[in-house]
Design a protein around this motif. Structure first.
Motif, PDB file in Angstrom:
ATOM      1  N   TYR A  24       0.809  -1.215   0.000  1.00 28.94           N
ATOM      2  CA  TYR A  24       0.000   0.000   0.000  1.00 28.94           C
ATOM      3  C   TYR A  24       0.843   1.267   0.000  1.00 28.94           C
ATOM      4  N   LEU A  25       2.053   1.196   0.529  1.00 25.62           N
ATOM      5  CA  LEU A  25       2.950   2.340   0.431  1.00 25.62           C
ATOM      6  C   LEU A  25       3.195   2.678  -1.033  1.00 25.62           C
ATOM      7  N   ASP A  26       3.487   1.665  -1.834  1.00 22.95           N
ATOM      8  CA  ASP A  26       3.786   1.907  -3.239  1.00 22.95           C
ATOM      9  C   ASP A  26       2.568   2.405  -4.018  1.00 22.95           C
ATOM     10  N   ARG A  27       1.396   1.847  -3.726  1.00 16.60           N
ATOM     11  CA  ARG A  27       0.228   2.304  -4.484  1.00 16.60           C
ATOM     12  C   ARG A  27      -0.281   3.662  -3.998  1.00 16.60           C
ATOM     13  N   GLN A  28       0.089   4.051  -2.772  1.00 15.78           N
ATOM     14  CA  GLN A  28      -0.413   5.299  -2.199  1.00 15.78           C
ATOM     15  C   GLN A  28       0.435   6.504  -2.577  1.00 15.78           C
ATOM     16  N   VAL A  29       1.650   6.291  -3.072  1.00 14.30           N
ATOM     17  CA  VAL A  29       2.527   7.415  -3.422  1.00 14.30           C
ATOM     18  C   VAL A  29       1.824   8.360  -4.390  1.00 14.30           C
ATOM     19  N   LEU A  30       1.192   7.799  -5.406  1.00 14.27           N
ATOM     20  CA  LEU A  30       0.508   8.625  -6.401  1.00 14.27           C
ATOM     21  C   LEU A  30      -0.652   9.394  -5.790  1.00 14.27           C
ATOM     22  N   SER A  31      -1.384   8.769  -4.855  1.00 16.92           N
ATOM     23  CA  SER A  31      -2.520   9.441  -4.234  1.00 16.92           C
ATOM     24  C   SER A  31      -2.086  10.688  -3.471  1.00 16.92           C
ATOM     25  N   VAL A  32      -0.965  10.590  -2.751  1.00 19.71           N
ATOM     26  CA  VAL A  32      -0.463  11.731  -1.990  1.00 19.71           C
ATOM     27  C   VAL A  32       0.010  12.841  -2.916  1.00 19.71           C
ATOM     28  N   LEU A  33       0.623  12.453  -4.022  1.00 20.82           N
ATOM     29  CA  LEU A  33       1.217  13.434  -4.936  1.00 20.82           C
ATOM     30  C   LEU A  33       0.261  13.902  -6.026  1.00 20.82           C
ATOM     31  N   ALA A  34      -0.957  13.355  -6.059  1.00 17.92           N
ATOM     32  CA  ALA A  34      -1.873  13.620  -7.168  1.00 17.92           C
ATOM     33  C   ALA A  34      -2.060  15.113  -7.460  1.00 17.92           C
ATOM     34  N   PRO A  35      -2.412  15.965  -6.470  1.00 22.32           N
ATOM     35  CA  PRO A  35      -2.585  17.383  -6.794  1.00 22.32           C
ATOM     36  C   PRO A  35      -1.301  18.027  -7.330  1.00 22.32           C
ATOM     37  N   THR A  36      -0.154  17.662  -6.778  1.00 15.91           N
ATOM     38  CA  THR A  36       1.125  18.209  -7.239  1.00 15.91           C
ATOM     39  C   THR A  36       1.407  17.801  -8.680  1.00 15.91           C
ATOM     40  N   ILE A  37       1.228  16.506  -8.978  1.00 13.51           N
ATOM     41  CA  ILE A  37       1.479  16.016 -10.334  1.00 13.51           C
ATOM     42  C   ILE A  37       0.448  16.575 -11.310  1.00 13.51           C
ATOM     43  N   GLN A  38      -0.809  16.645 -10.880  1.00 15.98           N
ATOM     44  CA  GLN A  38      -1.843  17.201 -11.748  1.00 15.98           C
ATOM     45  C   GLN A  38      -1.527  18.641 -12.129  1.00 15.98           C
ATOM     46  N   ALA A  39      -1.087  19.427 -11.158  1.00 13.82           N
ATOM     47  CA  ALA A  39      -0.770  20.827 -11.433  1.00 13.82           C
ATOM     48  C   ALA A  39       0.434  20.948 -12.371  1.00 13.82           C
ATOM     49  N   GLU A  40       1.445  20.118 -12.160  1.00 11.84           N
ATOM     50  CA  GLU A  40       2.662  20.205 -12.978  1.00 11.84           C
ATOM     51  C   GLU A  40       2.443  19.699 -14.396  1.00 11.84           C
ATOM     52  N   LEU A  41       1.625  18.639 -14.538  1.00 14.66           N
ATOM     53  CA  LEU A  41       1.438  18.011 -15.847  1.00 14.66           C
ATOM     54  C   LEU A  41       0.082  18.333 -16.480  1.00 14.66           C
ATOM     55  N   ASN A  42      -0.700  19.210 -15.838  1.00 17.02           N
ATOM     56  CA  ASN A  42      -2.005  19.638 -16.371  1.00 17.02           C
ATOM     57  C   ASN A  42      -2.961  18.460 -16.578  1.00 17.02           C
ATOM     58  N   LEU A  43      -3.109  17.656 -15.541  1.00 14.75           N
ATOM     59  CA  LEU A  43      -4.027  16.523 -15.581  1.00 14.75           C
ATOM     60  C   LEU A  43      -5.309  16.869 -14.832  1.00 14.75           C
ATOM     61  N   THR A  44      -6.469  16.469 -15.375  1.00 10.32           N
ATOM     62  CA  THR A  44      -7.762  16.736 -14.745  1.00 10.32           C
ATOM     63  C   THR A  44      -8.132  15.608 -13.793  1.00 10.32           C
ATOM     64  N   ASP A  45      -9.233  15.801 -13.043  1.00 10.04           N
ATOM     65  CA  ASP A  45      -9.728  14.736 -12.167  1.00 10.04           C
ATOM     66  C   ASP A  45     -10.171  13.514 -12.971  1.00 10.04           C
ATOM     67  N   VAL A  46     -10.711  13.757 -14.157  1.00 14.99           N
ATOM     68  CA  VAL A  46     -11.094  12.630 -15.014  1.00 14.99           C
ATOM     69  C   VAL A  46      -9.846  11.879 -15.484  1.00 14.99           C
ATOM     70  N   ASP A  47      -8.776  12.621 -15.825  1.00 15.54           N
ATOM     71  CA  ASP A  47      -7.498  11.971 -16.162  1.00 15.54           C
ATOM     72  C   ASP A  47      -7.027  11.099 -14.991  1.00 15.54           C
ATOM     73  N   GLN A 165       9.414  12.769  -8.148  1.00 14.60           N
ATOM     74  CA  GLN A 165      10.038  11.588  -8.743  1.00 14.60           C
ATOM     75  C   GLN A 165      10.841  10.801  -7.715  1.00 14.60           C
ATOM     76  N   ALA A 166      11.527  11.517  -6.826  1.00 12.53           N
ATOM     77  CA  ALA A 166      12.342  10.850  -5.802  1.00 12.53           C
ATOM     78  C   ALA A 166      11.493   9.996  -4.879  1.00 12.53           C
ATOM     79  N   ALA A 167      10.248  10.410  -4.642  1.00 15.95           N
ATOM     80  CA  ALA A 167       9.362   9.652  -3.757  1.00 15.95           C
ATOM     81  C   ALA A 167       9.093   8.259  -4.314  1.00 15.95           C
ATOM     82  N   PHE A 168       8.914   8.144  -5.622  1.00 19.21           N
ATOM     83  CA  PHE A 168       8.692   6.833  -6.235  1.00 19.21           C
ATOM     84  C   PHE A 168       9.951   5.966  -6.154  1.00 19.21           C
ATOM     85  N   VAL A 169      11.110   6.571  -6.325  1.00 18.47           N
ATOM     86  CA  VAL A 169      12.364   5.812  -6.294  1.00 18.47           C
ATOM     87  C   VAL A 169      12.623   5.246  -4.899  1.00 18.47           C
ATOM     88  N   VAL A 170      12.512   6.089  -3.884  1.00 15.97           N
ATOM     89  CA  VAL A 170      12.812   5.667  -2.519  1.00 15.97           C
ATOM     90  C   VAL A 170      11.865   4.565  -2.062  1.00 15.97           C
TER      91      VAL A 170
END
Length: 422
Positions: A24-47, A165-170
Protein backbone atom coordinates in the motif's frame (compact mmCIF):
# COMPACT_ATOMS: atom_id res chain seq x y z
CA UNK A 1 11.70 -14.81 15.01
CA UNK A 2 13.68 -17.95 15.60
CA UNK A 3 12.80 -18.67 19.23
CA UNK A 4 11.84 -21.82 21.10
CA UNK A 5 8.79 -20.50 22.93
CA UNK A 6 6.24 -21.40 20.27
CA UNK A 7 5.75 -17.94 18.77
CA UNK A 8 7.29 -18.39 15.34
CA UNK A 9 3.89 -17.89 13.73
CA UNK A 10 3.82 -14.28 14.98
CA UNK A 11 7.13 -13.68 13.23
CA UNK A 12 5.47 -14.89 10.04
CA UNK A 13 2.57 -12.52 10.72
CA UNK A 14 5.08 -9.67 11.07
CA UNK A 15 6.54 -10.47 7.65
CA UNK A 16 3.01 -10.44 6.20
CA UNK A 17 2.35 -7.10 7.91
CA UNK A 18 5.36 -5.52 6.23
CA UNK A 19 4.49 -7.05 2.86
CA UNK A 20 1.12 -5.31 2.95
CA UNK A 21 2.77 -2.15 4.27
CA UNK A 22 4.96 -2.03 1.17
CA UNK A 23 2.05 -3.00 -1.06
CA UNK A 24 0.00 0.00 0.00
CA UNK A 25 2.95 2.34 0.43
CA UNK A 26 3.79 1.91 -3.24
CA UNK A 27 0.23 2.30 -4.48
CA UNK A 28 -0.41 5.30 -2.20
CA UNK A 29 2.53 7.41 -3.42
CA UNK A 30 0.51 8.63 -6.40
CA UNK A 31 -2.52 9.44 -4.23
CA UNK A 32 -0.46 11.73 -1.99
CA UNK A 33 1.22 13.43 -4.94
CA UNK A 34 -1.87 13.62 -7.17
CA UNK A 35 -2.59 17.38 -6.79
CA UNK A 36 1.13 18.21 -7.24
CA UNK A 37 1.48 16.02 -10.33
CA UNK A 38 -1.84 17.20 -11.75
CA UNK A 39 -0.77 20.83 -11.43
CA UNK A 40 2.66 20.21 -12.98
CA UNK A 41 1.44 18.01 -15.85
CA UNK A 42 -2.01 19.64 -16.37
CA UNK A 43 -4.03 16.52 -15.58
CA UNK A 44 -7.76 16.74 -14.74
CA UNK A 45 -9.73 14.74 -12.17
CA UNK A 46 -11.09 12.63 -15.01
CA UNK A 47 -7.50 11.97 -16.16
CA UNK A 48 -6.70 10.90 -12.60
CA UNK A 49 -9.68 8.55 -12.55
CA UNK A 50 -8.39 6.94 -15.78
CA UNK A 51 -4.95 6.48 -14.18
CA UNK A 52 -6.38 4.86 -11.05
CA UNK A 53 -8.71 2.73 -13.16
CA UNK A 54 -5.77 1.41 -15.21
CA UNK A 55 -4.32 0.07 -11.97
CA UNK A 56 -7.62 -1.52 -11.06
CA UNK A 57 -8.03 -3.02 -14.53
CA UNK A 58 -4.84 -5.08 -14.32
CA UNK A 59 -5.34 -5.67 -10.60
CA UNK A 60 -8.81 -7.02 -11.31
CA UNK A 61 -7.83 -9.29 -14.20
CA UNK A 62 -4.76 -10.64 -12.42
CA UNK A 63 -6.37 -11.11 -9.00
CA UNK A 64 -8.15 -14.33 -9.95
CA UNK A 65 -5.13 -15.55 -11.95
CA UNK A 66 -2.69 -14.75 -9.15
CA UNK A 67 -4.95 -16.47 -6.63
CA UNK A 68 -4.74 -19.69 -8.64
CA UNK A 69 -0.99 -19.24 -9.14
CA UNK A 70 -0.50 -18.78 -5.40
CA UNK A 71 -2.28 -22.08 -4.73
CA UNK A 72 0.01 -23.78 -7.27
CA UNK A 73 3.35 -22.05 -6.59
CA UNK A 74 3.01 -21.63 -2.83
CA UNK A 75 3.36 -18.53 -0.74
CA UNK A 76 7.18 -18.38 -0.68
CA UNK A 77 7.75 -18.09 -4.43
CA UNK A 78 4.57 -16.10 -5.01
CA UNK A 79 5.63 -13.31 -2.67
CA UNK A 80 9.13 -13.11 -4.15
CA UNK A 81 7.76 -12.61 -7.66
CA UNK A 82 5.03 -10.23 -6.52
CA UNK A 83 7.06 -7.89 -4.31
CA UNK A 84 9.90 -7.73 -6.83
CA UNK A 85 7.45 -6.92 -9.61
CA UNK A 86 5.55 -4.17 -7.85
CA UNK A 87 8.74 -2.55 -6.52
CA UNK A 88 10.15 -2.22 -10.05
CA UNK A 89 6.80 -0.94 -11.38
CA UNK A 90 6.72 1.70 -8.65
CA UNK A 91 10.25 2.84 -9.55
CA UNK A 92 9.16 3.34 -13.16
CA UNK A 93 6.60 5.99 -12.12
CA UNK A 94 9.48 8.43 -11.69
CA UNK A 95 9.88 8.43 -15.49
CA UNK A 96 6.23 9.29 -16.29
CA UNK A 97 5.40 12.59 -18.00
CA UNK A 98 1.87 12.05 -19.33
CA UNK A 99 -1.41 10.52 -18.21
CA UNK A 100 -0.83 7.63 -20.63
CA UNK A 101 2.61 6.87 -19.20
CA UNK A 102 1.25 6.94 -15.65
CA UNK A 103 -1.55 4.62 -16.76
CA UNK A 104 0.93 2.12 -18.22
CA UNK A 105 3.03 2.04 -15.06
CA UNK A 106 -0.07 1.80 -12.87
CA UNK A 107 -1.19 -1.13 -15.04
CA UNK A 108 2.12 -2.92 -14.36
CA UNK A 109 1.84 -2.11 -10.64
CA UNK A 110 -1.61 -3.67 -10.52
CA UNK A 111 -0.40 -6.90 -12.14
CA UNK A 112 2.19 -7.50 -9.44
CA UNK A 113 0.27 -6.18 -6.44
CA UNK A 114 -2.68 -8.49 -7.09
CA UNK A 115 -0.86 -11.44 -5.49
CA UNK A 116 -0.40 -9.85 -2.06
CA UNK A 117 -3.70 -10.75 -0.43
CA UNK A 118 -4.22 -14.21 -1.97
CA UNK A 119 -0.69 -15.13 -0.84
CA UNK A 120 -1.13 -13.43 2.54
CA UNK A 121 -4.43 -15.15 3.33
CA UNK A 122 -2.97 -18.51 2.31
CA UNK A 123 0.12 -17.94 4.48
CA UNK A 124 -2.10 -17.04 7.43
CA UNK A 125 -4.12 -20.24 6.99
CA UNK A 126 -0.89 -22.25 6.79
CA UNK A 127 0.54 -20.77 9.98
CA UNK A 128 -2.45 -20.02 12.24
CA UNK A 129 -5.25 -22.04 13.88
CA UNK A 130 -8.78 -21.07 12.97
CA UNK A 131 -9.44 -19.07 16.15
CA UNK A 132 -6.36 -16.88 15.53
CA UNK A 133 -6.81 -16.51 11.79
CA UNK A 134 -8.84 -13.29 11.92
CA UNK A 135 -6.06 -11.66 13.96
CA UNK A 136 -3.33 -12.89 11.60
CA UNK A 137 -5.22 -11.64 8.56
CA UNK A 138 -5.97 -8.49 10.55
CA UNK A 139 -2.21 -7.95 10.79
CA UNK A 140 -1.98 -8.47 7.03
CA UNK A 141 -4.69 -5.87 6.53
CA UNK A 142 -3.18 -3.56 9.14
CA UNK A 143 -0.01 -3.48 7.07
CA UNK A 144 -1.97 -2.01 4.18
CA UNK A 145 -3.35 0.70 6.44
CA UNK A 146 0.09 1.35 7.91
CA UNK A 147 1.53 1.66 4.42
CA UNK A 148 -1.10 4.22 3.49
CA UNK A 149 -0.43 6.13 6.72
CA UNK A 150 3.36 6.07 6.35
CA UNK A 151 3.09 7.16 2.73
CA UNK A 152 1.57 10.53 3.59
CA UNK A 153 4.34 12.02 5.78
CA UNK A 154 7.14 10.09 4.04
CA UNK A 155 6.13 11.04 0.51
CA UNK A 156 5.32 14.61 1.51
CA UNK A 157 8.77 15.13 3.04
CA UNK A 158 10.60 13.55 0.10
CA UNK A 159 8.58 15.55 -2.45
CA UNK A 160 9.05 18.86 -0.62
CA UNK A 161 12.77 18.33 0.04
CA UNK A 162 13.67 16.72 -3.29
CA UNK A 163 11.02 16.00 -5.94
CA UNK A 164 7.94 13.90 -6.55
CA UNK A 165 10.04 11.59 -8.74
CA UNK A 166 12.34 10.85 -5.80
CA UNK A 167 9.36 9.65 -3.76
CA UNK A 168 8.69 6.83 -6.23
CA UNK A 169 12.36 5.81 -6.29
CA UNK A 170 12.81 5.67 -2.52
CA UNK A 171 9.60 3.74 -1.82
CA UNK A 172 10.32 1.29 -4.64
CA UNK A 173 13.66 0.32 -3.13
CA UNK A 174 12.07 -0.77 0.18
CA UNK A 175 10.44 -3.80 -1.44
CA UNK A 176 13.73 -5.14 -2.74
CA UNK A 177 15.07 -5.11 0.83
CA UNK A 178 12.00 -7.00 2.15
CA UNK A 179 12.59 -9.76 -0.38
CA UNK A 180 15.92 -10.61 1.24
CA UNK A 181 14.23 -11.27 4.60
CA UNK A 182 11.37 -13.25 3.09
CA UNK A 183 13.64 -15.52 1.07
CA UNK A 184 15.69 -16.33 4.14
CA UNK A 185 12.99 -16.65 6.81
CA UNK A 186 9.79 -18.09 5.29
CA UNK A 187 9.42 -21.87 5.62
CA UNK A 188 6.20 -23.89 5.97
CA UNK A 189 5.49 -24.98 9.57
CA UNK A 190 5.83 -28.69 8.78
CA UNK A 191 9.40 -28.05 7.59
CA UNK A 192 10.46 -25.24 9.92
CA UNK A 193 13.61 -26.28 11.81
CA UNK A 194 12.82 -24.32 14.98
CA UNK A 195 9.08 -24.78 15.45
CA UNK A 196 8.09 -26.59 18.65
CA UNK A 197 5.75 -29.61 18.65
CA UNK A 198 3.32 -27.56 20.78
CA UNK A 199 3.14 -24.75 18.26
CA UNK A 200 2.76 -27.18 15.36
CA UNK A 201 -0.13 -28.85 17.17
CA UNK A 202 -1.69 -25.46 17.88
CA UNK A 203 -1.49 -24.48 14.20
CA UNK A 204 -3.29 -27.68 13.20
CA UNK A 205 -6.02 -27.09 15.81
CA UNK A 206 -9.45 -26.83 14.24
CA UNK A 207 -8.42 -28.22 10.85
CA UNK A 208 -10.56 -30.99 9.34
CA UNK A 209 -9.71 -34.48 10.56
CA UNK A 210 -8.96 -35.51 6.96
CA UNK A 211 -6.73 -33.07 5.07
CA UNK A 212 -8.27 -31.81 1.85
CA UNK A 213 -5.17 -30.59 0.01
CA UNK A 214 -5.41 -33.58 -2.36
CA UNK A 215 -9.06 -32.83 -3.18
CA UNK A 216 -9.28 -31.00 -6.50
CA UNK A 217 -11.95 -28.31 -6.44
CA UNK A 218 -12.74 -26.41 -9.61
CA UNK A 219 -13.60 -22.72 -9.80
CA UNK A 220 -17.02 -23.65 -11.19
CA UNK A 221 -17.71 -25.88 -8.21
CA UNK A 222 -16.92 -22.96 -5.89
CA UNK A 223 -19.13 -20.59 -7.87
CA UNK A 224 -22.09 -22.96 -7.47
CA UNK A 225 -21.90 -22.64 -3.67
CA UNK A 226 -23.95 -19.98 -1.87
CA UNK A 227 -21.28 -19.77 0.85
CA UNK A 228 -18.77 -18.69 -1.77
CA UNK A 229 -21.10 -15.94 -2.96
CA UNK A 230 -21.40 -14.62 0.57
CA UNK A 231 -17.61 -14.26 0.59
CA UNK A 232 -17.67 -12.68 -2.86
CA UNK A 233 -20.38 -10.16 -1.95
CA UNK A 234 -18.15 -8.98 0.88
CA UNK A 235 -15.53 -8.12 -1.72
CA UNK A 236 -17.88 -6.73 -4.40
CA UNK A 237 -19.50 -4.17 -2.09
CA UNK A 238 -16.63 -3.35 0.30
CA UNK A 239 -13.57 -3.34 -2.00
CA UNK A 240 -14.70 -0.24 -3.95
CA UNK A 241 -14.81 1.63 -0.65
CA UNK A 242 -11.26 0.51 0.08
CA UNK A 243 -10.12 1.99 -3.23
CA UNK A 244 -11.99 5.22 -2.56
CA UNK A 245 -10.43 5.61 0.89
CA UNK A 246 -6.94 4.98 -0.46
CA UNK A 247 -7.10 6.89 -3.75
CA UNK A 248 -9.42 9.82 -2.96
CA UNK A 249 -9.27 10.72 0.75
CA UNK A 250 -5.88 12.47 0.39
CA UNK A 251 -7.35 14.51 -2.50
CA UNK A 252 -10.51 15.20 -0.49
CA UNK A 253 -8.51 16.59 2.42
CA UNK A 254 -6.46 18.83 0.13
CA UNK A 255 -9.26 20.04 -2.12
CA UNK A 256 -12.26 20.13 0.23
CA UNK A 257 -10.60 20.80 3.59
CA UNK A 258 -7.77 22.98 2.30
CA UNK A 259 -4.75 21.04 3.57
CA UNK A 260 -1.44 21.94 1.96
CA UNK A 261 1.16 19.28 1.14
CA UNK A 262 3.05 20.23 4.32
CA UNK A 263 -0.17 19.93 6.40
CA UNK A 264 -0.87 16.57 4.79
CA UNK A 265 2.39 15.33 6.23
CA UNK A 266 1.34 16.55 9.68
CA UNK A 267 -2.30 15.47 9.89
CA UNK A 268 -3.59 13.37 6.99
CA UNK A 269 -1.87 10.18 8.18
CA UNK A 270 -4.08 10.01 11.28
CA UNK A 271 -7.13 8.33 9.65
CA UNK A 272 -4.90 5.72 8.04
CA UNK A 273 -3.31 4.87 11.39
CA UNK A 274 -6.84 4.45 12.77
CA UNK A 275 -7.56 2.16 9.83
CA UNK A 276 -4.57 0.02 10.84
CA UNK A 277 -5.80 -0.02 14.44
CA UNK A 278 -9.24 -1.05 13.23
CA UNK A 279 -7.93 -4.00 11.23
CA UNK A 280 -6.01 -5.24 14.27
CA UNK A 281 -8.98 -4.78 16.58
CA UNK A 282 -11.11 -6.65 14.03
CA UNK A 283 -9.07 -9.72 14.97
CA UNK A 284 -8.27 -8.95 18.62
CA UNK A 285 -11.83 -8.25 19.78
CA UNK A 286 -13.40 -11.47 18.40
CA UNK A 287 -10.50 -13.45 19.85
CA UNK A 288 -11.16 -11.83 23.26
CA UNK A 289 -14.88 -12.65 23.01
CA UNK A 290 -14.04 -16.28 22.22
CA UNK A 291 -11.45 -16.64 24.98
CA UNK A 292 -13.10 -14.68 27.82
CA UNK A 293 -16.83 -14.82 27.09
CA UNK A 294 -17.00 -18.24 25.46
CA UNK A 295 -18.68 -16.87 22.34
CA UNK A 296 -18.50 -18.73 19.07
CA UNK A 297 -16.36 -17.32 16.26
CA UNK A 298 -19.54 -16.65 14.31
CA UNK A 299 -21.13 -14.56 17.07
CA UNK A 300 -17.88 -12.76 17.87
CA UNK A 301 -17.05 -11.75 14.30
CA UNK A 302 -20.57 -10.74 13.32
CA UNK A 303 -21.04 -8.64 16.46
CA UNK A 304 -17.95 -6.63 15.52
CA UNK A 305 -19.12 -6.38 11.91
CA UNK A 306 -22.53 -5.09 13.03
CA UNK A 307 -20.96 -2.43 15.27
CA UNK A 308 -18.77 -1.27 12.40
CA UNK A 309 -21.73 -1.22 10.00
CA UNK A 310 -23.61 1.13 12.36
CA UNK A 311 -20.60 3.35 13.14
CA UNK A 312 -19.76 4.17 9.52
CA UNK A 313 -23.06 5.83 8.45
CA UNK A 314 -22.95 7.99 11.59
CA UNK A 315 -19.47 9.21 10.68
CA UNK A 316 -20.49 9.79 7.06
CA UNK A 317 -23.40 11.93 8.27
CA UNK A 318 -21.00 14.02 10.38
CA UNK A 319 -18.97 14.78 7.23
CA UNK A 320 -21.96 16.58 5.71
CA UNK A 321 -21.86 19.10 8.56
CA UNK A 322 -18.12 19.14 9.33
CA UNK A 323 -17.31 22.75 10.35
CA UNK A 324 -13.58 22.38 9.76
CA UNK A 325 -10.53 20.25 9.19
CA UNK A 326 -10.44 18.72 12.69
CA UNK A 327 -14.00 17.39 12.63
CA UNK A 328 -13.54 16.12 9.08
CA UNK A 329 -10.41 14.18 10.00
CA UNK A 330 -12.12 12.70 13.08
CA UNK A 331 -15.15 11.65 11.01
CA UNK A 332 -12.97 10.10 8.31
CA UNK A 333 -11.01 8.31 11.03
CA UNK A 334 -14.31 6.86 12.28
CA UNK A 335 -15.12 5.56 8.80
CA UNK A 336 -11.62 4.08 8.59
CA UNK A 337 -12.01 2.42 12.01
CA UNK A 338 -15.27 0.75 10.99
CA UNK A 339 -13.83 -0.30 7.64
CA UNK A 340 -10.89 -1.94 9.39
CA UNK A 341 -13.09 -3.71 11.95
CA UNK A 342 -15.20 -5.31 9.22
CA UNK A 343 -12.49 -7.67 7.93
CA UNK A 344 -14.15 -8.67 4.65
CA UNK A 345 -11.04 -10.37 3.26
CA UNK A 346 -10.90 -12.75 6.26
CA UNK A 347 -14.20 -14.52 5.56
CA UNK A 348 -12.97 -17.21 3.09
CA UNK A 349 -10.38 -18.37 5.64
CA UNK A 350 -13.19 -18.80 8.19
CA UNK A 351 -15.39 -20.91 5.93
CA UNK A 352 -13.35 -22.78 3.29
CA UNK A 353 -10.40 -25.21 3.55
CA UNK A 354 -6.89 -24.00 2.84
CA UNK A 355 -6.43 -25.48 -0.62
CA UNK A 356 -9.06 -23.17 -2.18
CA UNK A 357 -8.51 -20.02 -0.16
CA UNK A 358 -6.06 -18.46 -2.60
CA UNK A 359 -8.39 -19.17 -5.51
CA UNK A 360 -11.48 -17.86 -3.72
CA UNK A 361 -9.63 -14.78 -2.48
CA UNK A 362 -8.46 -14.16 -6.04
CA UNK A 363 -11.96 -14.46 -7.50
CA UNK A 364 -13.24 -12.09 -4.83
CA UNK A 365 -10.48 -9.63 -5.65
CA UNK A 366 -11.35 -9.78 -9.34
CA UNK A 367 -15.04 -9.10 -8.75
CA UNK A 368 -14.20 -6.42 -6.20
CA UNK A 369 -11.80 -4.90 -8.72
CA UNK A 370 -14.50 -4.78 -11.42
CA UNK A 371 -16.75 -2.99 -8.97
CA UNK A 372 -13.78 -0.78 -8.08
CA UNK A 373 -13.14 0.21 -11.70
CA UNK A 374 -16.77 1.19 -12.19
CA UNK A 375 -16.79 3.08 -8.89
CA UNK A 376 -13.54 4.92 -9.68
CA UNK A 377 -14.93 6.21 -12.96
CA UNK A 378 -18.18 7.24 -11.29
CA UNK A 379 -16.30 8.88 -8.40
CA UNK A 380 -14.22 10.93 -10.84
CA UNK A 381 -17.35 12.15 -12.64
CA UNK A 382 -19.27 12.76 -9.39
CA UNK A 383 -16.46 14.78 -7.78
CA UNK A 384 -15.88 16.85 -10.91
CA UNK A 385 -19.55 17.61 -11.63
CA UNK A 386 -21.37 17.27 -8.27
CA UNK A 387 -19.64 16.72 -4.91
CA UNK A 388 -18.43 14.05 -2.50
CA UNK A 389 -21.84 13.88 -0.78
CA UNK A 390 -23.40 11.11 -2.93
CA UNK A 391 -20.28 9.00 -2.42
CA UNK A 392 -20.45 9.19 1.36
CA UNK A 393 -24.17 8.34 1.28
CA UNK A 394 -23.38 5.16 -0.66
CA UNK A 395 -20.62 4.26 1.78
CA UNK A 396 -23.00 4.67 4.70
CA UNK A 397 -25.42 2.13 3.22
CA UNK A 398 -22.97 -0.45 1.86
CA UNK A 399 -21.81 -2.17 5.06
CA UNK A 400 -25.23 -3.06 6.51
CA UNK A 401 -26.32 -4.40 3.13
CA UNK A 402 -23.15 -6.50 2.85
CA UNK A 403 -23.56 -7.90 6.36
CA UNK A 404 -27.06 -9.05 5.39
CA UNK A 405 -25.61 -10.81 2.33
CA UNK A 406 -22.99 -12.59 4.44
CA UNK A 407 -25.61 -13.68 6.97
CA UNK A 408 -27.98 -15.05 4.32
CA UNK A 409 -25.44 -16.63 1.99
CA UNK A 410 -22.33 -17.63 3.92
CA UNK A 411 -24.06 -18.59 7.13
CA UNK A 412 -21.97 -19.44 10.18
CA UNK A 413 -18.34 -18.35 10.30
CA UNK A 414 -15.81 -20.70 11.89
CA UNK A 415 -17.26 -23.89 10.46
CA UNK A 416 -14.99 -25.13 7.65
CA UNK A 417 -16.88 -26.63 4.73
CA UNK A 418 -15.93 -30.18 3.70
CA UNK A 419 -15.50 -30.10 -0.08
CA UNK A 420 -15.84 -33.13 -2.31
CA UNK A 421 -14.03 -33.89 -5.55
CA UNK A 422 -15.37 -31.99 -8.53
Amino acid sequence: MANSRGNIRWGIATLLFFASTLNYLDRQVLSVLAPTIQAELNLTDVDYSYITSSFLLSYTVMYAISGTLVDRLGTRRSFLWAVGGWSIANLLHALAKTAMQFSVFRFLLGIAESANFPAGVKAASEWFPLRERALAIGMLNAGSSAGAAIAIPLVSVIAVQFSWQAAFVVTGLFGLIWMLFWKRLYVLPQHHPRITPEERELILDGQPAQPQEDVKTSIWQLLRMRQAWGCLCARIFIDPITYFLIFWIPKYLQEQQGLTLDQMGLFAWIPFVILAVGTLLGGIIPRWFITHLGWSLNRSRKSVMLFASLLIPVCCAVLFHAPGMTVAIVAIAGVMLGHGLWGNITIPAEVFPRHVQGTLTGIGGTLGGIAGILSQLSVGWTVQHLSYAPIFIGIGIAYLFTLLCVQLLTGRLGEIIALTKS
